[in-house]
Design a protein around this motif. Structure first.
Motif, PDB file in Angstrom:
ATOM      1  N   GLU A 317       0.845  -1.190   0.000  1.00  0.00           N
ATOM      2  CA  GLU A 317       0.000   0.000   0.000  1.00  0.00           C
ATOM      3  C   GLU A 317       0.881   1.241   0.000  1.00  0.00           C
ATOM      4  N   SER A 318       0.433   2.281  -0.657  1.00  0.00           N
ATOM      5  CA  SER A 318       1.169   3.549  -0.639  1.00  0.00           C
ATOM      6  C   SER A 318       1.307   4.042   0.794  1.00  0.00           C
ATOM      7  N   PRO A 323       4.460   5.927  -3.570  1.00  0.00           N
ATOM      8  CA  PRO A 323       3.320   5.230  -4.165  1.00  0.00           C
ATOM      9  C   PRO A 323       3.599   3.749  -4.372  1.00  0.00           C
ATOM     10  N   LYS A 326      -0.291   0.115  -7.647  1.00  0.00           N
ATOM     11  CA  LYS A 326      -1.615   0.477  -8.154  1.00  0.00           C
ATOM     12  C   LYS A 326      -1.870   1.982  -8.112  1.00  0.00           C
ATOM     13  N   ASP A 327      -1.050   2.722  -7.344  1.00  0.00           N
ATOM     14  CA  ASP A 327      -1.237   4.162  -7.239  1.00  0.00           C
ATOM     15  C   ASP A 327      -0.189   4.986  -7.967  1.00  0.00           C
ATOM     16  N   GLN A 330      -1.159   7.333 -11.355  1.00  0.00           N
ATOM     17  CA  GLN A 330      -2.505   7.890 -11.489  1.00  0.00           C
ATOM     18  C   GLN A 330      -2.477   9.419 -11.485  1.00  0.00           C
TER      19      GLN A 330
END
Length: 330
Positions: A317-318, A323, A326-327, A330
């Motif tokens: 997770e970020s 990041p 998945k982040d 973006q």
């Protein structure tokens, strides 16, 4: 791309490979933690260190020339060399629990440890210490809690740091395990590499150095090729550390060979790897009586290590301004 297990293998949870208890503790505010693997009756263990900048404790116990055939715990931690203090707490808990070699006046547990560098992630003044190690050991023995992601030693893990922390990515701790007949083998990997990370099955880059405008990846090797002169102050705060576990029966000498073969999993998934700026280390644990071919187990070890690396990317997770996959763009 999913790992093709074929007709012979099936995926299993890493906690089902053998009777090793795993406990994790992290300080999320500080961005650090530790993951402890414990065997009450001792485990046969080998090690192979390929990186040039390891932070480790008592790994020499695993040299085949050393007397002891069994150890009682492996600690993966953050905090660089400071975090090696976590083993003191693990030893304290194990002694109080009556786990270790009987020397008459007490029982002496044998504990080995390897750490990643995460001091530039959260609070540099907070590192795994004896209290955290004690808590992680107690958790392993009373309420095992292994999870992939930003947990334990993976709490502050990052990759792609050739240009420092501004363009790196958040990773974590990941696992993968398989069964083939009676044989079980799995890996837990704390992914904290200098280099870029790839899906070993298709060569696709999945984490690493980000471009300055954060629209995609840059390439670590391109940065390195930009100048051939020696770098005097290379960013050495990196290390990928792993524990491979199997229920196959091997002595320490063969486990050290399997650990060397398991490093192929690093080489297929991380580039560059095994540099002077990394402390890449793999422990291999044998706890069981299954008879299996050493070369098969070594080759499978490399595969589960590569898959565990992917899990360390996918489950992160970020955090701390870095990041995750998945982040990132973006």
């Amino acid at each position: 791309m999913r790992f093709d297990l074929g007709d012979k293998m099936k995926e299993i949870p890493v906690t089902e490979v053998c009777s090793i208890e795993i406990g994790q503790v992290e300080d999320r505010d500080a961005g650090t933690g530790c993951t402890v693997f414990i065997s009450r009756d001792g485990m046969r263990t080998g090690v192979d260190v390929r990186g040039g900048a390891p932070a480790s404790r008592d790994s020499q116990q695993l040299n085949p020339l050393m007397t002891n055939e069994l150890i009682h715990a492996i600690v993966l931690g953050g905090g660089s060399a400071f975090g090696l203090a976590a083993s003191d707490g693990v030893m304290k808990y194990l002694e109080e629990a009556g786990i270790g070699f009987d020397v008459g006046v007490t029982k002496v547990p044998l504990v080995v440890q390897s750490d990643i560098f995460d001091l530039t992630v959260g609070d540099k003044n907070v590192r795994p210490d004896a209290r955290m190690g004690f808590e992680a050991a107690k958790t392993a023995m009373t309420a095992p809690n292994y999870k992939d992601g930003n947990y334990g030693a993976g709490c502050g893990a990052t990759v792609g740091k050739i240009k420092g922390m501004d363009t790196c990515m958040k990773t974590g701790i990941g696992s993968f395990a398989v069964a083939i007949g009676d044989l079980k083998i799995g890996a837990v990997v704390v992914l904290n590499a200098l280099g870029d990370v790839y899906d070993w099955k298709n060569g696709m880059k999945i984490a690493g150095l980000r471009s300055g405008d954060n629209t995609g990846f840059s390439d670590t090797m391109d940065v390195m090729r930009s100048g051939i002169l020696p770098k005097e102050n290379k960013f050495i705060e990196n290390t990928t550390i792993s524990v491979v576990m199997t229920n196959a029966h091997f002595a320490k000498t063969k486990l050290c060979k399997i650990a060397g073969m398991a490093h192929d999993g690093y080489a297929r998934s991380i580039h560059p790897v095994h540099s002077s700026a990394d402390g890449d280390t793999i422990y291999v644990v044998s706890l069981g009586d299954v008879k299996a071919d050493m070369d098969l187990v070594g080759s499978l070890a490399a595969e589960v290590v590569s898959e565990a690396i992917i899990r360390a990317v996918e489950t992160a997770e970020s955090a701390y301004g870095f990041p995750c996959r998945k982040d990132a763009f973006q």
